[in-house]
Every structure is written in C-alpha cells, then in structure tokens.
Design an enzyme around this catalytic site. Structure first.
Site, PDB file in Angstrom:
ATOM      1  N   SER A   1       5.036   1.214  -8.403  1.00  0.00           N
ATOM      2  CA  SER A   1       5.601   0.591  -9.604  1.00  0.00           C
ATOM      3  C   SER A   1       4.939   1.130 -10.864  1.00  0.00           C
ATOM      4  O   SER A   1       5.404   0.858 -11.969  1.00  0.00           O
ATOM      5  CB  SER A   1       5.413  -0.928  -9.535  1.00  0.00           C
ATOM      6  OG  SER A   1       4.033  -1.234  -9.472  1.00  0.00           O
TER       7      SER A   1
ATOM      8  N   HIS B   1      -7.945   4.292  -4.248  1.00  0.00           N
ATOM      9  CA  HIS B   1      -8.273   2.873  -4.081  1.00  0.00           C
ATOM     10  C   HIS B   1      -9.095   2.621  -2.808  1.00  0.00           C
ATOM     11  O   HIS B   1      -9.169   1.492  -2.336  1.00  0.00           O
ATOM     12  CB  HIS B   1      -7.000   2.020  -4.087  1.00  0.00           C
ATOM     13  CG  HIS B   1      -6.358   1.944  -5.442  1.00  0.00           C
ATOM     14  ND1 HIS B   1      -5.098   1.424  -5.668  1.00  0.00           N
ATOM     15  CD2 HIS B   1      -6.815   2.329  -6.676  1.00  0.00           C
ATOM     16  CE1 HIS B   1      -4.807   1.503  -6.964  1.00  0.00           C
ATOM     17  NE2 HIS B   1      -5.822   2.047  -7.586  1.00  0.00           N
TER      18      HIS B   1
ATOM     19  N   CYS C   1     -27.015  -2.837   1.642  1.00  0.00           N
ATOM     20  CA  CYS C   1     -27.590  -1.486   1.620  1.00  0.00           C
ATOM     21  C   CYS C   1     -26.486  -0.463   1.345  1.00  0.00           C
ATOM     22  O   CYS C   1     -25.311  -0.816   1.289  1.00  0.00           O
ATOM     23  CB  CYS C   1     -28.332  -1.210   2.932  1.00  0.00           C
ATOM     24  SG  CYS C   1     -27.288  -0.690   4.310  1.00  0.00           S
TER      25      CYS C   1
ATOM     26  N   GLN D   1      -2.623   5.534  -3.679  1.00  0.00           N
ATOM     27  CA  GLN D   1      -3.200   4.230  -4.005  1.00  0.00           C
ATOM     28  C   GLN D   1      -3.300   3.387  -2.739  1.00  0.00           C
ATOM     29  O   GLN D   1      -3.852   2.297  -2.754  1.00  0.00           O
ATOM     30  CB  GLN D   1      -2.309   3.501  -5.013  1.00  0.00           C
ATOM     31  CG  GLN D   1      -2.182   4.221  -6.338  1.00  0.00           C
ATOM     32  CD  GLN D   1      -1.005   3.685  -7.144  1.00  0.00           C
ATOM     33  OE1 GLN D   1      -1.136   2.736  -7.901  1.00  0.00           O
ATOM     34  NE2 GLN D   1       0.158   4.287  -6.974  1.00  0.00           N
ATOM     35  N   ASN D   2      -2.720   3.886  -1.660  1.00  0.00           N
ATOM     36  CA  ASN D   2      -2.700   3.116  -0.412  1.00  0.00           C
ATOM     37  C   ASN D   2      -4.029   3.273   0.331  1.00  0.00           C
ATOM     38  O   ASN D   2      -4.684   4.306   0.233  1.00  0.00           O
ATOM     39  CB  ASN D   2      -1.539   3.578   0.479  1.00  0.00           C
ATOM     40  CG  ASN D   2      -0.206   3.372  -0.209  1.00  0.00           C
ATOM     41  OD1 ASN D   2      -0.106   2.580  -1.137  1.00  0.00           O
ATOM     42  ND2 ASN D   2       0.814   4.093   0.229  1.00  0.00           N
TER      43      ASN D   2
END
Ligand code: OAD
Length: 234
Positions: free
Chosen positions: A183, A110, A121, A92-93
């Site tokens: 978490s 992410h 564009c 997720q980093n």
C-alpha cells in the site's frame, strides 16, 4: 489495462514487495477490509515496540505463525517469477518466501520472522536455534537463557542501517522499479519508489485494487501479482 514493459528492455530490475505478494501463500495483508488489523485487531499489539516484553507470546503467535504458514505453503508463482527474472528484491515481508524462491540476496528491510534476537545479549540467530527450556514453552536465547523475540522491526523501532542503505542503493540503481503488493503507507519503504523515479527508473505499481499509486509512479498494472508477474517472467 496498462501492462508491464518487456523484461528485455531493462538491465536492472528492482522489486519492492509487500504483504499482497504473499496472499496466495495463505498470509493476510495488514490494511483494508480483509487486512489483519480489521479482522483481528488484537494482532496490532504484536507490532508495537512499546508493548515489548509483555507482548512476546503474542509476537511469536503472530509473527512465528506467519513464518510457519509461509514455509508450509512455499513461495508463490510471483515470488518465483521475481527470482527467474533475477530482480533485486527489497521486501517489507518477514516470511522468508523470497529466499525460498531463490532470491538469495533479498534485502529484508523489516527483518525476518525466521530469526530471533535476545532481549538481553547481542544473540541474533535462526529462530529454530532458540532453545526451549523444559517447562517453558517460550523460545530462549541459546547463549544467555533470556527470552528471545522474533527479529522483526516493530513500529517505534529503527530499521537496520545496513539494510536500509542497501535498499536505497538498489532503488537508485534500478532502471525498472516495481512496487508489488504494497500500500506504500509505511516509511521509509515508501520513499524508495520516489528515489528510484528521481534517479531515472521506470516506476510501476502492481496491485489488484484500481487507484492512483501517486506521483512517483509512471503507471499501475491493475491485477493479481501472481498472474501479472508469472505472465511477465514467461
Ligand atoms: P498492506 O496491507 O498495507 O498493503 C497490501 C497491498 O497489497 C494492498 O495495496 C493490497 O491491495 C495489495 N494486494 C492484495 N492482494 C494482492 C495480490 N494478489 N497481488 C498484488 N497486490 C495485492 O501491506 P504492506 O504495504 O506490505 O510492517 O504493509 C507495509 C508494512 O506495514 C508491513 O511490512 C508491516 C505493516 O505494519 C511491519 O510489520 C514492520
């Protein structure tokens, strides 16, 4: 204290990582008493799609700054350990540290703060290629000259479909699924551990804060990811 089972017992280790794995590189977590949102609540404006394009400067400050700090510090022992054991990493980093540690097929669900994308564009490329027009300190698109933003997924935006599909495929293929320094509060990343469990994996959480990680998990290894993973990888 619960430990990680021996690496040799598993053929396919998959690790879902979050902000906690990069704390040792000088980055903050998001939630909790020491989290970014507590100590610098203004940064949250850089994380919501509804504020684009008014928050572009703040986005570069927050996400660009995070990436710069990470690249300066380099990957931590925990990032290196996951590369050494050849885990399939889903992160997720957005700091790029799994890539620099050698986990080249990391799935960045992410996005990446090392990349930029144009507001106008389809250009999406390395942030360093975003030209800085003279007199304008803000990165601009090398193709059309419009402003570019960090290529990260904000609240209110969808994940890249291919990245999410790859993450789900990895989760259901795992025989050991590790959630490291997260978490588990943000979907759809938080659905991956239950998917891995339903598909038969051993599912373990690694976090220094003792607690019940939830029904998807067989147990938690309570400790610093740096210590736990470096010891495990040998
Ligand atoms: P959180 O800040 O929600 O959680 C970080 C977790 O890391 C907490 O459970 C900490 O206890 C744990 N932690 C802290 N130090 C650690 C260490 N040394 N070893 C292991 N664990 C440690 O961060 P995330 O779960 O990553 O989204 O947050 C998920 C998403 O929320 C982020 O990707 C971000 C944010 O909104 C986007 O930016 C799109």
């Amino acid at each position: 204290m619960e430990q990680l089972p021996p690496r040799a017992d598993f053929d396919n280790v998959v690790a879902l990582t979050g902000a906690g794995i990069s704390v040792a590189a000088g980055l903050g977590t998001f939630r909790g008493p020491d989290g970014l949102w507590t100590i610098a609540p203004d940064v949250e404006r850089a994380m919501h799609a509804e504020y684009v394009p008014g928050n572009i400067d703040l986005m570069w400050q927050v996400w660009g700054g995070m990436h710069e700090q990470a690249q300066e510090a380099g990957p931590t022992p925990a990032h290196r350990a996951l590369a050494v054991v050849q885990a399939q990493v889903i992160t997720q980093n957005v700091d790029g540290l799994h890539h620099t540690a050698g986990s080249h097929d990391t799935i960045e669900i992410h996005g990446s703060a090392g990349r930029a994308r144009c507001l106008l564009c389809p250009w999406n490329g390395p942030a360093v290629e975003a030209a800085r027009a003279s007199g304008d300190p803000r990165p601009r698109c090398p193709r059309c000259g419009e402003l570019v933003r960090p290529s990260v997924v904000l609240f209110g935006e969808s994940l890249d479909e291919a990245a999410l599909a790859a993450a789900q495929h990895a989760a259901v293929s795992a025989d050991l699924f590790l959630a490291v320094g997260t978490s588990g509060r943000v979907a759809p990343a938080s659905w991956l551990a239950p998917m891995a469990r339903a598909a038969g994996a051993t599912v373990i959480n690694i976090d220094p804060v003792p607690g019940d990680p939830g029904p998807a998990f067989h147990h938690q290894v309570t400790g610093d990811a740096q210590q736990v993973l470096a010891d495990w990888a040998g």
